[in-house]
Design a protein around this motif. Structure first.
Motif, short mmCIF file in Angstrom:
data_model
loop_
_atom_site.label_atom_id
_atom_site.label_comp_id
_atom_site.label_asym_id
_atom_site.label_seq_id
_atom_site.Cartn_x
_atom_site.Cartn_y
_atom_site.Cartn_z
N ILE A 1 33.04 12.93 1.74
CA ILE A 1 34.51 13.52 1.94
C ILE A 1 34.91 13.50 3.09
O ILE A 1 34.37 14.35 3.92
CB ILE A 1 34.97 14.39 0.96
N HIS B 1 43.94 4.57 -2.03
CA HIS B 1 44.07 5.86 -2.76
C HIS B 1 42.90 6.95 -2.15
O HIS B 1 42.02 6.69 -2.60
CB HIS B 1 44.15 5.64 -4.16
N ARG B 2 43.23 7.76 -1.44
CA ARG B 2 42.21 8.82 -1.00
C ARG B 2 42.16 9.95 -1.90
O ARG B 2 41.06 10.61 -2.02
CB ARG B 2 42.48 9.19 0.31
N GLY B 3 43.07 10.34 -2.66
CA GLY B 3 43.23 11.62 -3.69
C GLY B 3 43.86 12.82 -2.87
O GLY B 3 43.97 12.52 -1.39
N HIS B 4 44.04 13.75 -3.70
CA HIS B 4 44.38 15.00 -3.05
C HIS B 4 43.91 15.48 -1.84
O HIS B 4 44.33 15.91 -0.79
CB HIS B 4 44.77 15.90 -4.15
N GLY B 5 42.36 15.50 -1.95
CA GLY B 5 41.64 15.93 -1.24
C GLY B 5 40.56 15.07 -0.34
O GLY B 5 39.42 15.41 0.11
N GLY B 6 41.11 13.92 -0.53
CA GLY B 6 40.08 12.68 0.02
C GLY B 6 38.90 12.38 -0.73
O GLY B 6 37.90 11.58 -0.32
N ALA B 7 38.57 12.93 -1.85
CA ALA B 7 37.55 12.63 -2.84
C ALA B 7 37.63 11.70 -3.71
O ALA B 7 36.79 11.54 -4.76
CB ALA B 7 37.14 14.10 -3.46
N ALA B 8 38.75 10.95 -4.20
CA ALA B 8 38.75 9.81 -4.95
C ALA B 8 37.56 9.05 -5.15
O ALA B 8 37.37 8.54 -3.83
CB ALA B 8 40.30 9.13 -4.93
N GLY B 9 37.28 8.56 -6.25
CA GLY B 9 36.28 7.60 -6.34
C GLY B 9 34.85 8.13 -6.06
O GLY B 9 33.99 7.39 -6.32
N GLU B 10 34.68 9.31 -5.86
CA GLU B 10 33.37 10.03 -5.83
C GLU B 10 32.71 10.19 -7.03
O GLU B 10 32.51 11.39 -7.62
CB GLU B 10 33.35 11.17 -4.98
#
Lengths: 378, 378
Positions: free
Chosen positions: A155, A233-242
């Motif tokens: 992240i 799309h990074r997600g709210h805290g950059g963790a999208a897709g992990e």
């Protein structure tokens, strides 16, 4: 903006650069004035300024077809060779550096192995050495770099530091962007590896023209990068897709175990070991066939979760699984069965180069934002 | 736009209406001219036009504090009672209608049961009857309606038809929006039920102020609605969040079986049956406790898939599981264990009313777009 001559100059510069880049082979003063809507003297002034920075030169073979009599009109072009962009992948088992010109055209690549367990300092030193060797081999000095893009697992914070990374020792908390800025003395753009990969595939790979894309990087801990409406799309805290943790919930086997053929775990990031299993499966070894089938089942589950959550038009399978000839078709078939709307599924076109290529795209995006867009605050 | 007086009139109308709505209790001509930047004669003309449409009236208790001498200044207000909005949920076991004024303030609600197996025509007739009864009870005629919002299971096409729905008989392919437009003679906005629910929770519920939200509607086939950057994420084909099929891939048990306490399947949409199991679990019945634990585990897996894919800041648990006192805390604990970045987890604040409330919000969004925004093409 009426009162700021430097802003006006920037706007004019950006307009002329954009016209030169779009034209590709060279433009006359008349062409540029027509395209930009600026007066010939203004265009001339802008070109002089840009020539001093090295970004513009007279095009060679200047005898333009349009000039029918007298001295041929001078033609100008964007000097893509005026600087260089570096795209870098820092992975678990290797580091890769790709050099490109200011138009994003690839000029060379170098890859070096690194131990999975190597500490952060050693991994960074390996990267620095790989990049320096590449530049040296191509006769390019570090001062020619204009921007560096980086793709790495984990992240990534907005400042380019690694907020969390389970895969690389000492990576969590590392101010990676800052370290590389010290090294290269230019802007550094750090992005999660799967995010970089999907940018690469959309730029020059399997996702060209697609706006809603999920790219899965199969590996020890699969990760995904997603485009929604053409944007990362990074997600709210950059963790999208992990999605690597998903199987833990289902208490399913780890990928090492999934790929094992005789009780011995196989590291999915160890390409030679994986290649052995795949070759055995192709040769008809039933235990290897079972192992591959188990791995595909697990991958299908992870991808299905992403597809059900996001509903993309396209899934790109990357990482070493992209070379798994039997993964794309069964994956699509399974998604057809379980998803209300199954997307297309294709293998990565860039293979092992997807992350570094996406990293070049990050650097190019930065350059283009700097050169070709002007905002009131710029 | 200089040459189109009707467009100019619309822009002025929108500006005055927006100022009146924002002021809430009433504005003088002077206030309105100051807020909108329009001249007093222009504001006066616009107010006369708006008074004719019924959208504006003189505020009662017109003695304004600001008017220190002579006749008190007239004050004007937005007439939220000039029309009505209807929000509707068409579900598997019930239909719900909520009536609101043009400011979105709720004025009444009616719910009727419907058989899970009821054919589409019977379900639509039940909805029509429920809505007519509600309007009648409140002394409102159908002609007062300005827009109708609808939330229903399935994938909804852009034209308001049901592209795919496994839960309701005869629902797939139904031109639901068209049917309801014939019934109510106003614009009808159809949305997936979980999508409507997350809009409702963000408007007046548990997701107020949050921009990156996943709302899970627990039920026979769990669905999710997601906000990314404050906007509904529908997906490429409107199927985003349809995670009901995920467990099929993992070969896990169906929810009926998960909730069963003695081999008899329990329908998670049958509130009485579910309530019995929950009550038994609270009373310490070990089989019921096991059943609830299994259900929470399944829900955790589904939610984790969404969280890993999207990385929201907030998860809202709705459907009947929102009443499951022991679901929020274990869900958050499990997400903390498995997600790289765990979001906050809260129970729905609107409970069974989330979908219909979100449907009112859809109708209100439509009205506001119509009244308060003017585009060049408008």
């Amino acid at each position: 903006m009426g009162g700021d001559p430097s802003l006006l100059r920037k706007i004019n510069q950006a307009a002329v650069l954009r016209a030169l880049r779009a034209a590709g082979r060279g433009c006359s003063l008349t062409d540029l004035a027509a395209t930009t809507g600026l007066s010939r003297p203004t265009v001339e002034g802008v070109l002089e300024g840009l020539a001093r920075t090295g970004l513009v030169a007279e095009a060679e073979g200047a005898a333009a077809e349009g000039a029918r009599r007298g001295r041929p009109a001078r033609r100008y072009r964007f000097r893509a060779e005026a600087g260089r962009l570096l795209g870098v992948e820092v992975g678990s088992r290797r580091v890769t550096a790709v050099l490109a010109d200011l138009a994003g055209r690839r000029q060379g690549e170098a890859t070096r192995a690194v131990e999975t367990e190597a500490p952060a300092a050693e991994r960074l030193e390996r990267l620095a050495h790989t990049a320096r060797t590449l530049l040296g081999d191509l006769g390019v000095t570090v001062s020619a770099l204009r921007a560096v893009g980086v793709g790495t697992p984990g992240i990534i914070g907005q400042d380019g530091s690694v907020a969390l990374c389970a895969a690389l020792p000492g990576w969590t908390g590392l101010p990676l962007g800052e370290r590389l800025r010290e090294l290269f003395r230019v802007p550094v753009l750090v992005e999660n590896d799967a995010n970089a990969a999907v940018l690469g595939e959309r730029w020059v790979g399997a996702a060209a023209g697609a706006d809603d894309v999920v790219m899965v990087l199969a590996g020890l801990s699969p990760g995904a990068g997603s485009l929604i409406g053409g944007r990362l799309h990074r997600g709210h805290g950059g963790a999208a897709g992990e999605i690597g943790a998903l199987h833990l919930l289902g208490r399913q086997a780890t990928p090492e175990r999934l790929l094992s053929t005789a009780g011995t775990p196989v590291d999915p990031l160890d390409e030679r070991a994986v290649t052995r299993v795949l070759a055995a499966a192709r040769a008809g070894d039933p235990r290897a066939e079972d192992a591959v089938a188990r791995f595909v089942e697990r991958l299908t589950h992870d991808v299905a979760a992403l597809v059900l959550a996001l509903d993309p038009e396209l899934v790109v399978v990357g990482g070493w699984a992209a070379g798994l000839e039997r993964v794309v078709e069964p994956l699509h078939r399974e998604l057809e069965r379980y998803c209300l709307r199954a997307p297309r599924v294709v293998a990565s076109a860039l293979g092992g180069g997807a992350v570094a290529t996406g990293a070049v795209r990050l650097a190019l995006d930065h350059l283009e934002a700097e050169l070709f867009t002007v905002t009131e605050t710029g």
